[in-house]
Enzyme design. Structure first.
Site, PDB file in Angstrom:
ATOM      1  N   LYS A  33       3.528  11.667 -11.309  1.00 15.90           N
ATOM      2  CA  LYS A  33       2.715  10.809 -12.174  1.00 15.90           C
ATOM      3  C   LYS A  33       3.502   9.533 -12.404  1.00 15.90           C
ATOM      4  CE  LYS A  33      -0.236  13.802 -14.943  1.00 15.90           C
ATOM      5  NZ  LYS A  33      -0.516  14.309 -16.301  1.00 15.90           N
ATOM      6  N   ARG A  85       0.814  -1.243   0.000  1.00  9.92           N
ATOM      7  CA  ARG A  85       0.000   0.000   0.000  1.00  9.92           C
ATOM      8  C   ARG A  85       0.837   1.279   0.000  1.00  9.92           C
ATOM      9  NH1 ARG A  85      -3.344  -3.135   3.514  1.00  9.92           N
ATOM     10  NH2 ARG A  85      -4.999  -4.026   2.251  1.00  9.92           N
ATOM     11  N   ARG A 106      -2.903  21.681 -14.506  1.00 10.74           N
ATOM     12  CA  ARG A 106      -1.818  20.741 -14.799  1.00 10.74           C
ATOM     13  C   ARG A 106      -1.928  20.164 -16.215  1.00 10.74           C
ATOM     14  NH1 ARG A 106       1.190  16.147 -11.094  1.00 10.74           N
ATOM     15  NH2 ARG A 106       2.477  15.361 -12.792  1.00 10.74           N
ATOM     16  N   HIS A 157       8.867   9.102 -27.164  1.00 13.45           N
ATOM     17  CA  HIS A 157       7.837   9.962 -26.577  1.00 13.45           C
ATOM     18  C   HIS A 157       8.069  11.431 -26.970  1.00 13.45           C
ATOM     19  CE1 HIS A 157       4.926  11.477 -23.698  1.00 13.45           C
ATOM     20  NE2 HIS A 157       5.850  12.269 -23.189  1.00 13.45           N
ATOM     21  N   GLU A 208      10.358  18.394 -24.614  1.00 18.04           N
ATOM     22  CA  GLU A 208       9.646  18.769 -23.372  1.00 18.04           C
ATOM     23  C   GLU A 208      10.167  20.108 -22.834  1.00 18.04           C
ATOM     24  OE1 GLU A 208       7.005  17.135 -22.412  1.00 18.04           O
ATOM     25  OE2 GLU A 208       7.252  14.970 -22.690  1.00 18.04           O
ATOM     26  N   GLU A 229      -4.214  17.094 -11.352  1.00 17.31           N
ATOM     27  CA  GLU A 229      -4.728  17.478 -12.673  1.00 17.31           C
ATOM     28  C   GLU A 229      -6.248  17.670 -12.711  1.00 17.31           C
ATOM     29  OE1 GLU A 229      -2.440  15.876 -15.989  1.00 17.31           O
ATOM     30  OE2 GLU A 229      -4.272  15.910 -17.173  1.00 17.31           O
ATOM     31  N   ASN A 275       0.456  18.891 -20.842  1.00 18.20           N
ATOM     32  CA  ASN A 275       0.253  17.887 -21.889  1.00 18.20           C
ATOM     33  C   ASN A 275       0.139  18.503 -23.279  1.00 18.20           C
ATOM     34  OD1 ASN A 275       0.313  15.513 -20.363  1.00 18.20           O
ATOM     35  ND2 ASN A 275      -1.711  15.994 -19.553  1.00 18.20           N
ATOM     36  N   HIS A 282       0.557  16.323 -26.295  1.00 21.04           N
ATOM     37  CA  HIS A 282       0.572  14.933 -25.844  1.00 21.04           C
ATOM     38  C   HIS A 282      -0.630  14.125 -26.337  1.00 21.04           C
ATOM     39  CE1 HIS A 282       3.832  16.370 -23.407  1.00 21.04           C
ATOM     40  NE2 HIS A 282       3.976  15.241 -22.753  1.00 21.04           N
ATOM     41  N   LYS A 342       7.566  23.222 -13.975  1.00 16.54           N
ATOM     42  CA  LYS A 342       6.779  22.032 -13.637  1.00 16.54           C
ATOM     43  C   LYS A 342       6.368  22.052 -12.166  1.00 16.54           C
ATOM     44  CE  LYS A 342       5.648  17.393 -14.270  1.00 16.54           C
ATOM     45  NZ  LYS A 342       5.766  16.168 -15.011  1.00 16.54           N
ATOM     46  N   HIS A 391       0.474  10.962 -27.925  1.00 13.63           N
ATOM     47  CA  HIS A 391       0.156   9.618 -27.408  1.00 13.63           C
ATOM     48  C   HIS A 391      -0.519   8.785 -28.498  1.00 13.63           C
ATOM     49  CE1 HIS A 391       0.199  10.941 -22.887  1.00 13.63           C
ATOM     50  NE2 HIS A 391       1.405  10.786 -23.388  1.00 13.63           N
TER      51      HIS A 391
HETATM   52  P1  NAD Z   1      13.576   6.097 -21.640  1.00 10.66           P
HETATM   53  O1  NAD Z   1      13.368   5.928 -20.206  1.00 10.66           O
HETATM   54  O2  NAD Z   1      13.160   4.983 -22.549  1.00 10.66           O
HETATM   55  O3  NAD Z   1      15.100   6.456 -21.901  1.00 10.66           O
HETATM   56  C1  NAD Z   1      15.532   6.640 -23.226  1.00 10.66           C
HETATM   57  C2  NAD Z   1      16.699   5.696 -23.596  1.00 10.66           C
HETATM   58  O4  NAD Z   1      17.909   6.197 -23.039  1.00 10.66           O
HETATM   59  C3  NAD Z   1      16.544   4.285 -23.059  1.00 10.66           C
HETATM   60  O5  NAD Z   1      17.086   3.383 -23.982  1.00 10.66           O
HETATM   61  C4  NAD Z   1      17.387   4.343 -21.791  1.00 10.66           C
HETATM   62  O6  NAD Z   1      17.808   3.079 -21.358  1.00 10.66           O
HETATM   63  C5  NAD Z   1      18.531   5.189 -22.231  1.00 10.66           C
HETATM   64  N1  NAD Z   1      19.250   5.925 -21.192  1.00 10.66           N
HETATM   65  C6  NAD Z   1      18.727   6.496 -20.096  1.00 10.66           C
HETATM   66  N2  NAD Z   1      19.656   7.229 -19.475  1.00 10.66           N
HETATM   67  C7  NAD Z   1      20.796   7.095 -20.179  1.00 10.66           C
HETATM   68  C8  NAD Z   1      22.095   7.627 -20.044  1.00 10.66           C
HETATM   69  N3  NAD Z   1      22.396   8.500 -19.090  1.00 10.66           N
HETATM   70  N4  NAD Z   1      23.050   7.246 -20.925  1.00 10.66           N
HETATM   71  C9  NAD Z   1      22.728   6.394 -21.945  1.00 10.66           C
HETATM   72  N5  NAD Z   1      21.506   5.896 -22.145  1.00 10.66           N
HETATM   73  C10 NAD Z   1      20.549   6.238 -21.276  1.00 10.66           C
HETATM   74  O7  NAD Z   1      12.809   7.400 -22.189  1.00 10.66           O
HETATM   75  P2  NAD Z   1      12.606   8.868 -21.578  1.00 10.66           P
HETATM   76  O8  NAD Z   1      12.559   9.740 -22.764  1.00 10.66           O
HETATM   77  O9  NAD Z   1      13.542   9.159 -20.507  1.00 10.66           O
HETATM   78  O10 NAD Z   1      11.166   8.784 -20.932  1.00 10.66           O
HETATM   79  C11 NAD Z   1      10.026   8.539 -21.718  1.00 10.66           C
HETATM   80  C12 NAD Z   1       8.936   7.993 -20.837  1.00 10.66           C
HETATM   81  O11 NAD Z   1       8.596   8.970 -19.841  1.00 10.66           O
HETATM   82  C13 NAD Z   1       7.660   7.678 -21.574  1.00 10.66           C
HETATM   83  O12 NAD Z   1       7.163   6.443 -21.147  1.00 10.66           O
HETATM   84  C14 NAD Z   1       6.725   8.790 -21.156  1.00 10.66           C
HETATM   85  O13 NAD Z   1       5.375   8.401 -21.186  1.00 10.66           O
HETATM   86  C15 NAD Z   1       7.189   9.059 -19.766  1.00 10.66           C
HETATM   87  N6  NAD Z   1       6.853  10.385 -19.254  1.00 10.66           N
HETATM   88  C16 NAD Z   1       6.306  10.462 -18.024  1.00 10.66           C
HETATM   89  C17 NAD Z   1       6.008  11.677 -17.482  1.00 10.66           C
HETATM   90  C18 NAD Z   1       5.479  11.770 -16.077  1.00 10.66           C
HETATM   91  O14 NAD Z   1       5.079  12.862 -15.662  1.00 10.66           O
HETATM   92  N7  NAD Z   1       5.521  10.695 -15.325  1.00 10.66           N
HETATM   93  C19 NAD Z   1       6.281  12.862 -18.193  1.00 10.66           C
HETATM   94  C20 NAD Z   1       6.844  12.755 -19.456  1.00 10.66           C
HETATM   95  C21 NAD Z   1       7.137  11.504 -19.974  1.00 10.66           C
HETATM   96  N1  GLY Z   2       3.981  15.336 -18.060  1.00  8.41           N
HETATM   97  C1  GLY Z   2       2.691  15.789 -17.682  1.00  8.41           C
HETATM   98  C2  GLY Z   2       2.487  15.927 -16.221  1.00  8.41           C
HETATM   99  O1  GLY Z   2       3.343  15.609 -15.433  1.00  8.41           O
HETATM  100  O2  GLY Z   2       1.445  16.342 -15.821  1.00  8.41           O
END
Ligand code: NAD
Ligand code: GLY
Length: 362
Positions: free
Chosen positions: A145, A123, A243, A267, A187, A239, A247, A250, A229, A254
Site C-alpha cells: 500500500k 508508469r 485485508r 498514526h 500495530e 483488499e 485496519n 484505523h 501481514k 484516521h
Molecule cells: P514516520 O515515518 O513519520 O517516522 C516517525 C519518526 O521517526 C519520524 O520523525 C522519522 O523521521 C523518525 N525516524 C524514522 N526512523 C528513525 C530512526 N531509526 N531513528 C530515529 N528517528 C527515526 O512514521 P511511522 O510511524 O514510521 O509511519 C507512519 C506512516 O505510515 C503513516 O503515514 C501511516 O499512514 C503509514 N502507514 C502505512 C501503512 C501501509 O500499509 N502502507 C501501514 C501503516 C501505516
Molecule cells: N495497514 C493496512 C494494510 O496494509 O492493509
C-alpha cells in the site's frame, strides 16, 4: 554474522522477501542483489539521512550502482503530492530511466511516498523498502500500500504497488525516539487482536522487553507481525475482503489524525485509541467478552499509548471524517470489530446508537 529471518510475501510473480535482523544495513549484498538496473534514487528525510544514508550509499557503491539521494522534510504533514513531485523532479533532472530503483529509507511516511512515486514514474519502476521505525518494519513496508494524504482524508491518493524486497534492520530502532517505538507497538498489538491470540498472550508477557528494546524480543515481535501481514496480503492483496481486518482501529484512528491535524497525534497513537473504541463497540454489542477490552487497554497502557480519544472530538466530527474512509461504500461506514481475542471481522451491520455511545464515551 547475526541471524537473519527471511520471510516471503507470496504473490506469484510479484513475490518478494522480507529480511529481518540486526545490522542488516552493513550487509551490502542484501540491497545489491535486489537492484536490477544500474541506477538508484535513495529517498529519505532530514531525521533519518544523517543516521543511515551513508551506509546505504556504501552498499550501492559496492555494487557499482550509480545513485542520487533526495532528502525530504520530516513529518506526516509532508506526506503529500508535493513530496511525490519532488521525487519525480529529481528523477527527471538526474536522468533516471525505467530501469532505476527507488530506495525508501525511513519510516512509514517516507516508504508510502517513495513507493507511490515508484508506482507512477514512467508508469512504474522498482523500489526497495528499508524501514527504520518499528511501525514501518511491522506494517507499512509490507504489502504494497503506497500513497499520500489529502487535506480532506488520510491516504486518499495512492496505489497498490509491491516492492522488490523489505530490509528491516532492527538495530536502526536503537535511535528511534521512545514515543515512536510505542506508536509501533500499537500495530504489533493489532496483530494479536485480529489474528493471533497466542501472540497477544506473548506480548502480555514480553511487553517490557520490547519497551527496553531487547533485540531478541523485538526481532520475534517483528517476525510474527510480518508473518501475519504477509499471510493476509497473500490472500487478499487489493483488499477485496479479509485485508480490511488489518485496519482494526484505523477508521477511528484516521478520523483522529485528520481532525486533530496530521502529525499531532502519531498514526500509532491514533490507532491505539481507535482499537479501544473498536473493542468498546464490540463489547457494547456483546460480541466479545469484557476482558478483551480490559486486556487491550492494559497492554496499550503498558506501552505508553493513549487509551482514550481526544476529549475535544465530538461524535459529529468523527462521523464526518469517517464518512471519507476508504471502506465506506454508498455512505455506509464499515468498521473492523472483534468477535474474540485474535478474531476480527468487517461489518456495516452495527447498531448506530451503540456507535454513538462509543464515540461519546471512549
Ligand atoms: P514516520 O515515518 O513519520 O517516522 C516517525 C519518526 O521517526 C519520524 O520523525 C522519522 O523521521 C523518525 N525516524 C524514522 N526512523 C528513525 C530512526 N531509526 N531513528 C530515529 N528517528 C527515526 O512514521 P511511522 O510511524 O514510521 O509511519 C507512519 C506512516 O505510515 C503513516 O503515514 C501511516 O499512514 C503509514 N502507514 C502505512 C501503512 C501501509 O500499509 N502502507 C501501514 C501503516 C501505516
Ligand atoms: N495497514 C493496512 C494494510 O496494509 O492493509
Amino acid at each position: 554474522m547475526s541471524l537473519i529471518h527471511t520471510l516471503k510475501v507470496d504473490l506469484g510473480d510479484r513475490s518478494y522477501p522480507i529480511y529481518i535482523g540486526d545490522k542488516l544495513l552493513a550487509q551490502a549484498s542484501l540491497l545489491g542483489k535486489h537492484i536490477k538496473g544500474h541506477s538508484a534514487l535513495i529517498v529519505s528525510n532530514t531525521a533519518v539521512a544523517p543516521l543511515y544514508l551513508a551506509s546505504v550509499q556504501q552498499s550501492l557503491d559496492a555494487h557499482n550502482i550509480r545513485h542520487d539521494s533526495l532528502i525530504l522534510d520530516d513529518g506526516e504533514q509532508y506526506k503529500t503530492i508535493a513530496s511525490v513531485e519532488r521525487i519525480i523532479d529529481t528523477l527527471l533532472q538526474r536522468r533516471h530511466d525505467r530501469q532505476t530503483t527507488l530506495v525508501a529509507l525511513g519510516g512509514g511516511v517516507v516508504g508510502d511516498i517513495a513507493g507511490f512515486a515508484a508506482s507512477i514514474y514512467q508508469r512504474g519502476v522498482h523500489y526497495v523498502q528499508i524501514p527504520t521505525t518499528l511501525l514501518s518494519q511491522v506494517d507499512s513496508s509490507v504489502g504494497g500500500k503506497t500513497g499520500v494524504n489529502h487535506a480532506l482524508g488520510k491516504n486518499m491518493i495512492g496505489a497498490f504497488y509491491q516492492p522488490q524486497c523489505v530490509i528491516a534492520d532492527t538495530s536502526t530502532l536503537d535511535t528511534l525516539p521512545a514515543r515512536e517505538l510505542s506508536a509501533g507497538l500499537a500495530e504489533v498489538i493489532k496483530y494479536g487482536l485480529i489474528r493471533h491470540a497466542e501472540f497477544f498472550e506473548w506480548l502480555e508477557l514480553n511487553i517490557q522487553k520490547l519497551i527496553d528494546r531487547n533485540q531478541e524480543a523485538l526481532c520475534e515481535a517483528i517476525r510474527v507481525s510480518c508473518v501475519c501481514k504477509a499471510e493476509v496480503v497473500a490472500i487478499d492483496e487489493r483488499e477485496a475482503g479479509i485485508r480490511a481486518i488489518l485496519n482494526l482501529g484505523h477508521t477511528f484512528g484516521h478520523a483522529i489524525e485528520s481532525t486533530m491535524g496530521y502529525g499531532n497525534w502519531l498514526h500509532g497513537e491514533a490507532v491505539a485509541a481507535g482499537m479501544v473504541m473498536a473493542a468498546d463497540l464490540s463489547e457494547r454489542h456483546q460480541w466479545v467478552d469484557k476482558k478483551v477490552k480490559q486486556r487491550t487497554i492494559a497492554l496499550l497502557e503498558q506501552s505508553s499509548l493513549p487509551i482514550k480519544s481526544p476529549s475535544e472530538m465530538t461524535p459529529d466530527q468523527y462521523m464526518n471524517a469517517m464518512a471519507i474512509d476508504k471502506k465506506t461504500v454508498e455512505g455506509k461506514i464499515k468498521l473492523v470489530l472483534l468477535k474474540n481475542l485474535g478474531e476480527a471481522f468487517v461489518t456495516a451491520d452495527y447498531n448506530p446508537e451503540l456507535l454513538e455511545q462509543t464515540l461519546k464515551y471512549c
